[in-house]
Design a protein around this motif. Structure first.
Motif, PDB file in Angstrom:
ATOM      1  N   GLY A 199       0.816  -1.203   0.000  1.00 41.99           N
ATOM      2  CA  GLY A 199       0.000   0.000   0.000  1.00 41.99           C
ATOM      3  C   GLY A 199       0.853   1.257   0.000  1.00 41.99           C
ATOM      4  N   SER A 200       0.292   2.318  -0.489  1.00 46.80           N
ATOM      5  CA  SER A 200       1.026   3.576  -0.605  1.00 46.80           C
ATOM      6  C   SER A 200       0.653   4.543   0.518  1.00 46.80           C
ATOM      7  CB  SER A 200       0.730   4.229  -1.960  1.00 46.80           C
ATOM      8  OG  SER A 200       1.248   5.529  -2.017  1.00 46.80           O
ATOM      9  N   PRO A 201       1.657   5.208   1.123  1.00 51.45           N
ATOM     10  CA  PRO A 201       1.343   6.220   2.142  1.00 51.45           C
ATOM     11  C   PRO A 201       0.638   7.434   1.545  1.00 51.45           C
ATOM     12  CG  PRO A 201       3.688   6.231   1.621  1.00 51.45           C
ATOM     13  CD  PRO A 201       3.110   5.030   0.951  1.00 51.45           C
ATOM     14  N   LEU A 202       0.666   7.534   0.228  1.00 49.86           N
ATOM     15  CA  LEU A 202      -0.042   8.631  -0.417  1.00 49.86           C
ATOM     16  C   LEU A 202      -1.550   8.498  -0.231  1.00 49.86           C
ATOM     17  CD1 LEU A 202       0.901  11.080  -2.097  1.00 49.86           C
ATOM     18  CD2 LEU A 202       0.352   9.771  -4.149  1.00 49.86           C
ATOM     19  N   THR A 203      -2.002   7.264   0.004  1.00 45.86           N
ATOM     20  CA  THR A 203      -3.427   7.030   0.245  1.00 45.86           C
ATOM     21  C   THR A 203      -3.892   7.783   1.483  1.00 45.86           C
ATOM     22  OG1 THR A 203      -3.189   4.832  -0.733  1.00 45.86           O
ATOM     23  CG2 THR A 203      -5.177   5.248   0.543  1.00 45.86           C
ATOM     24  N   MET A 204      -3.019   7.861   2.483  1.00 44.48           N
ATOM     25  CA  MET A 204      -3.364   8.578   3.714  1.00 44.48           C
ATOM     26  C   MET A 204      -3.640  10.056   3.427  1.00 44.48           C
ATOM     27  SD  MET A 204      -1.817  10.822   6.091  1.00 44.48           S
ATOM     28  CE  MET A 204      -0.066  10.499   5.995  1.00 44.48           C
ATOM     29  N   VAL A 205      -2.809  10.663   2.587  1.00 48.86           N
ATOM     30  CA  VAL A 205      -3.016  12.066   2.221  1.00 48.86           C
ATOM     31  C   VAL A 205      -4.344  12.230   1.485  1.00 48.86           C
ATOM     32  CG1 VAL A 205      -2.082  14.004   0.900  1.00 48.86           C
ATOM     33  CG2 VAL A 205      -0.534  12.468   2.118  1.00 48.86           C
ATOM     34  N   LEU A 206      -4.633  11.310   0.593  1.00 50.23           N
ATOM     35  CA  LEU A 206      -5.900  11.373  -0.142  1.00 50.23           C
ATOM     36  C   LEU A 206      -7.087  11.206   0.799  1.00 50.23           C
ATOM     37  CD1 LEU A 206      -4.934   9.195  -3.263  1.00 50.23           C
ATOM     38  CD2 LEU A 206      -4.954  11.688  -3.081  1.00 50.23           C
ATOM     39  N   ARG A 207      -6.952  10.340   1.809  1.00 52.29           N
ATOM     40  CA  ARG A 207      -8.032  10.142   2.768  1.00 52.29           C
ATOM     41  C   ARG A 207      -8.304  11.416   3.570  1.00 52.29           C
ATOM     42  NH1 ARG A 207      -7.491   7.445   6.794  1.00 52.29           N
ATOM     43  NH2 ARG A 207      -5.319   6.693   6.793  1.00 52.29           N
ATOM     44  N   VAL A 208      -7.242  12.122   3.936  1.00 53.11           N
ATOM     45  CA  VAL A 208      -7.413  13.361   4.705  1.00 53.11           C
ATOM     46  C   VAL A 208      -8.165  14.400   3.887  1.00 53.11           C
ATOM     47  CG1 VAL A 208      -6.194  15.313   5.737  1.00 53.11           C
ATOM     48  CG2 VAL A 208      -5.406  12.988   6.177  1.00 53.11           C
ATOM     49  N   PHE A 209      -7.806  14.540   2.627  1.00 49.16           N
ATOM     50  CA  PHE A 209      -8.509  15.501   1.776  1.00 49.16           C
ATOM     51  C   PHE A 209      -9.953  15.083   1.543  1.00 49.16           C
ATOM     52  CE2 PHE A 209      -4.255  17.024   0.600  1.00 49.16           C
ATOM     53  CZ  PHE A 209      -4.495  18.388   0.536  1.00 49.16           C
ATOM     54  N   ALA A 210     -10.171  13.786   1.351  1.00 54.39           N
ATOM     55  CA  ALA A 210     -11.540  13.305   1.133  1.00 54.39           C
ATOM     56  C   ALA A 210     -12.397  13.507   2.379  1.00 54.39           C
ATOM     57  CB  ALA A 210     -11.514  11.828   0.738  1.00 54.39           C
TER      58      ALA A 210
END
Length: 520
Positions: A199-210
């Protein structure tokens, strides 16, 4: 040992491809008869796209396919890409078919470049680490062989590739090399150490924005205790900050729903630590603006500098100096400057006792200052070259001026690149989490890629302002020295931009620290 050597051959093939692509500008001007500014535009788009794609490819590797399959994909892309390039340069095609296949080839090769750049180093280290952990006595031998190859192959490629003609044969050689190394690489498919995509840690950033966007109708919470955090878990928790408050909505606990229900949907509720990690990413964005102008300077090495070198006397005694040797000097300067940056960072790290201290990326302004000198020196050298052309009345002839006049600007360009890349990487490692720092480094590479492509727009604007006098059909009729002076001034502006951004960041950091102290 066998696994390590099967992987390292990919690096050797990459070297052959790299030196071949470095001379793409000469193919466009000599064989395709393009104006040198049009040829530079094509090369810049190709280099820019190859840089921009790194971030998305890293996400693909971490989330889905892993490094092994990415290396397979990149090798396949190189094989087909250079094969298409060889066909487009051969007498088989002509006209629109030749150009169409040429652009398709560059697109496919771009996939190979960012795939190989992302995965080769990591995958090689995995095999090396695995062998060391097993106590393999042959590892030293394989390591020596690999490093000797990494030294010998660039030298052989720099000397041999310019001697090969016609161009379709020159393009076919990397294609054949990639096919061979792919077969060698696949023979060890079952013996490699592989890390499954986690999994990518970039997903966490996307989750915060979402999550923040999903609560856009909610107001800000003035009480940080109403924000969600995993207090029961052993995490490296980050304290809440008051900047970028619109992201705080991602951690806001809604009073209309049970907490347990909200916790199950991670795209609706994030922790304060995740929000603060995302904030740390956003705070680095202003500094990336300096990469745009730096990217314009980086674009000179394989475009205008190379075109100048092709018009100068390349003889060294009785030996005709291969132009890719200039790239070797530049690369040596890049690697040397990176090593100096690493050592300087380690030495300074011993003197820093407070973990809260924000470390200023001093290497970035140093690289920008060097870029000012690089552009100024390039302007002086080009002025001298044009003076020789005018004095002797040369038309489409080699200028009786040694190519070694370009050596200082190539060495400076390599030094600039090494210092800039390493300083940015160190700064990002200190500013964001270790997992995200890799993505931010690749994001910076992408911003530099946008800067490289911006050179096209800058040349167009400068050409219009100068009434078309600075960029004409040939290099000898143009005034490239004046363009270099424009880049010198632009680099000076970039230095001011850097100090403005870092001053603002430092002031915000101190203000944030004072607020946290008062809250305690």
């Amino acid at each position: 040992m066998a696994s390590f050597l099967r992987v390292i051959v990919l690096s050797w093939a990459f070297t052959v491809a790299w030196f071949t692509l470095w001379m793409l500008m000469l193919y466009l001007t000599k064989e395709m008869k393009l104006k040198f500014t049009d040829a530079a535009a094509i090369v810049n788009v190709f280099a820019g796209v190859s840089a921009v794609g790194h971030l998305g490819m890293q996400f693909l590797v971490d989330s889905f396919i892993g490094h092994f399959w990415m290396l397979c994909l990149s090798t396949l892309a190189f094989s087909f890409g250079f094969g298409f390039l060889a066909i487009s340069a051969s007498p088989i095609l002509s006209g629109g078919g030749e150009k169409g296949l040429f652009y398709v080839a560059l697109t496919v090769i771009s996939v190979g470049i960012f795939g190989r750049s992302i995965s080769l180093g990591v995958f090689t280290e995995d095999q090396l680490e695995d062998s060391v952990n097993k106590g393999n006595p042959e590892m030293l031998t394989s390591f020596v062989i690999g490093n000797v190859g990494n030294f010998v192959f660039p030298l052989l490629a720099a000397i041999a590739i310019p001697q090969i003609s016609p161009w379709f044969v020159r393009f076919a050689i990397p294609a054949c090399c990639e096919v061979i190394v792919m077969l060698v690489f696949l023979t060890g498919a079952y013996s490699y150490k592989r890390e499954e995509p986690g999994g990518s840690p970039l997903t966490m950033v996307l989750r915060v924005f979402a999550a923040s966007a999903s609560k856009i109708s909610c107001g800000y919470s003035n009480n940080s205790t109403q924000l969600y955090e995993h207090t029961e878990c052993d995490l490296d928790m980050k304290p809440h900050t008051n900047s970028l408050r619109f992201l705080d909505r991602a951690a806001m606990i809604l009073q209309t729903e049970p907490l347990e229900k909200q916790r199950k949907n991670r795209w609706r509720l994030c922790t304060v630590t995740e929000v603060e990690q995302t904030k740390s990413v956003i705070r680095t964005f202003p500094l990336f603006t300096t990469s745009l102008i730096s990217g314009i300077v980086f674009s000179l090495g394989n475009t205008f500098f190379l075109e100048q070198a092709n018009n100068l006397d390349s003889k060294f005694g009785s030996w005709n100096l291969p132009l890719p040797l200039l790239l070797l000097f530049s690369e040596a300067a890049r690697l040397g400057s990176r090593e100096l940056c690493v050592r300087a960072a380690k030495r300074n790290g011993l003197d820093i006792e407070s973990p809260k201290q924000t470390k200023t990326p001093y290497g970035i302004p140093v690289s920008i200052i060097l870029s000012i000198f690089c552009c100024a020196i390039a302007a002086h050298v080009e002025s001298r070259r044009l003076k020789v052309v005018t004095t002797q009345g040369l038309v489409h002839e080699t200028v009786p001026m040694s190519v070694f006049w370009l050596l200082p600007q190539y060495i400076l360009l390599g030094t600039i690149t090494g210092i800039y890349e390493n300083s940015f990487a160190i700064y990002l490692e200190e500013t964001v989490t270790q997992e995200l720092s890799q993505y931010m480094v690749l994001f910076n590479v992408g911003v530099c890629g946008v800067g490289i492509m911006s050179n096209i727009a800058l040349v167009s604007v400068v050409g219009r302002v100068s009434g078309g006098k600075w960029f004409q059909d040939t290099l000898d009729k143009s005034r490239l020295d004046n363009y270099y002076w424009v880049l010198t001034v632009l680099s000076m502006f970039n230095l001011l931009l850097y100090f403005s951004v870092t001053y603002r960041y430092t002031m915000c950091y101190k203000k944030e620290g004072a607020t946290q102290e008062n809250d305690r």
